[in-house]
Enzyme design. Sequence first.
Site, PDB file in Angstrom:
ATOM      1  N   ARG A  22       0.817  -1.216   0.000  1.00  0.00           N
ATOM      2  CA  ARG A  22       0.000   0.000   0.000  1.00  0.00           C
ATOM      3  C   ARG A  22       0.851   1.267   0.000  1.00  0.00           C
ATOM      4  NH1 ARG A  22       0.549   2.213   4.804  1.00  0.00           N
ATOM      5  NH2 ARG A  22       1.333   0.862   6.459  1.00  0.00           N
ATOM      6  N   ASP A  43       7.230  -5.514   9.524  1.00  0.00           N
ATOM      7  CA  ASP A  43       8.336  -4.788   8.893  1.00  0.00           C
ATOM      8  C   ASP A  43       9.608  -5.290   9.577  1.00  0.00           C
ATOM      9  OD1 ASP A  43      10.352  -2.955   8.323  1.00  0.00           O
ATOM     10  OD2 ASP A  43       9.111  -1.185   8.624  1.00  0.00           O
ATOM     11  N   TRP A  99       4.989   7.187  16.161  1.00  0.00           N
ATOM     12  CA  TRP A  99       3.656   7.180  15.552  1.00  0.00           C
ATOM     13  C   TRP A  99       3.341   8.502  14.848  1.00  0.00           C
ATOM     14  CZ3 TRP A  99      -0.165   3.420  15.138  1.00  0.00           C
ATOM     15  CH2 TRP A  99       0.085   2.214  15.805  1.00  0.00           C
ATOM     16  N   CYS A 140      -1.017  -4.410  13.330  1.00  0.00           N
ATOM     17  CA  CYS A 140      -0.106  -5.404  12.762  1.00  0.00           C
ATOM     18  C   CYS A 140       0.063  -6.566  13.735  1.00  0.00           C
ATOM     19  CB  CYS A 140       1.252  -4.776  12.460  1.00  0.00           C
ATOM     20  SG  CYS A 140       1.188  -3.528  11.161  1.00  0.00           S
ATOM     21  N   ARG A 162       0.175 -10.180  11.977  1.00  0.00           N
ATOM     22  CA  ARG A 162      -0.252 -10.415  10.592  1.00  0.00           C
ATOM     23  C   ARG A 162       0.749  -9.858   9.588  1.00  0.00           C
ATOM     24  NH1 ARG A 162      -1.697  -5.864   7.936  1.00  0.00           N
ATOM     25  NH2 ARG A 162      -2.114  -4.040   9.238  1.00  0.00           N
ATOM     26  N   TYR A 191      -4.341   0.105  19.202  1.00  0.00           N
ATOM     27  CA  TYR A 191      -4.061  -0.890  20.238  1.00  0.00           C
ATOM     28  C   TYR A 191      -4.596  -0.553  21.622  1.00  0.00           C
ATOM     29  CZ  TYR A 191      -0.840  -2.608  16.684  1.00  0.00           C
ATOM     30  OH  TYR A 191      -0.302  -3.074  15.517  1.00  0.00           O
ATOM     31  N   HIS A 231       8.186  -9.080   5.997  1.00  0.00           N
ATOM     32  CA  HIS A 231       8.716  -8.444   4.795  1.00  0.00           C
ATOM     33  C   HIS A 231       9.836  -7.463   5.098  1.00  0.00           C
ATOM     34  CE1 HIS A 231       5.117  -6.208   6.200  1.00  0.00           C
ATOM     35  NE2 HIS A 231       5.900  -5.151   6.035  1.00  0.00           N
ATOM     36  N   GLU A 244       6.007   3.524  24.463  1.00  0.00           N
ATOM     37  CA  GLU A 244       4.898   3.086  23.605  1.00  0.00           C
ATOM     38  C   GLU A 244       4.062   2.021  24.318  1.00  0.00           C
ATOM     39  OE1 GLU A 244       4.277   1.496  19.059  1.00  0.00           O
ATOM     40  OE2 GLU A 244       5.560   0.333  20.409  1.00  0.00           O
TER      41      GLU A 244
END
Length: 319
Positions: A25, A224, A84, A201, A221, A148, A262, A62
């Site tokens: 995307r 990075d 973020w 994610c 799911r 989250y 990925h 975080e």
Amino acid sequence: MATGEQAYLDLCRTVLETGSKKEDRTNTGTLSVFGHQMRFDLSQGFPLLTTKRVPFRLIASELLWFIKGDTNIQYLLKYNNNIWNEWAFKQWVESEAYSGPDMTDFGNRSQTDAQFHELYSIEMEKFKEKIVNDDAFAEKYGNLGSVYGQQWRAWKTSQGETIDQLKQVIESIKVNPDSRRHMVTAWNPEDVPSNMALPPCHTMFQFYVAEGKLSCQLYQRSGDVFLGVPFNIASYALLTHLIAHECNLEVGEFIHTLGDAHIYSNHIEQVNTQLNRTPMNFPTLKLNQSITSIFDFEMEDMEIVNYESHSAIKAPVAV
């Protein structure tokens, strides 16, 4: 199966050597594999990577943000945590109220156009300053939606009520440690299409108690591998430590299961740099023993001891 930092380095090699080329995307392009698992024995050290420096304070602030149920970047910025920013900034520059320079595709343009990068940096600093100092502006443009923190602490029900999943799972671990239902999910199909700056994610996690030890398995799911996954490993290891502390348990394993793992095409050089480095011993985590509830921990109550690492490696964030 490899353990410790080698498990992460093996993931990097697997993606580089066997990954399929895929579009995404962000229009950056990736090498991707589907389905991968790593295991980390938390009794053997805290899994903060050593082949590049990973900032623990960003991970801890975080996680505390998630635990508090917060979804506004104002809290993060007050701790100088910028991880973020891009998603909130995107909402701002795409709003009708924004009247500054064109920031279309700022993530990619700022990496290839020095003049634009300078312009983008100025606009981002102005945005951050307004988020920190203007509560009304922060409320409107700093909120990332039902990400989250809200899903963990205030999951919406069809009856208009909320469920505090994190609080419930901690209580469940205490009263029924052998249960197979110690689970928290952040993937809410109703909120994903329209009410999240970024769909989760790391979608769900489960705890497991055996022989006085608490283990955690995360299903992610989308990962990075270079920028995000090292943070995810340390974040869920820290969460496991905090919950084990409250429940008077030792730590067991953190198991990290990935769906689409990925490496972005503009991270390949950085990954190869990291793979040419020799791992060091993991550090240890020190918690304030006087704190008895996970919900009472603050930044000063957590400390990483004996952390030695190679230098940081910079790479662009795909937004």
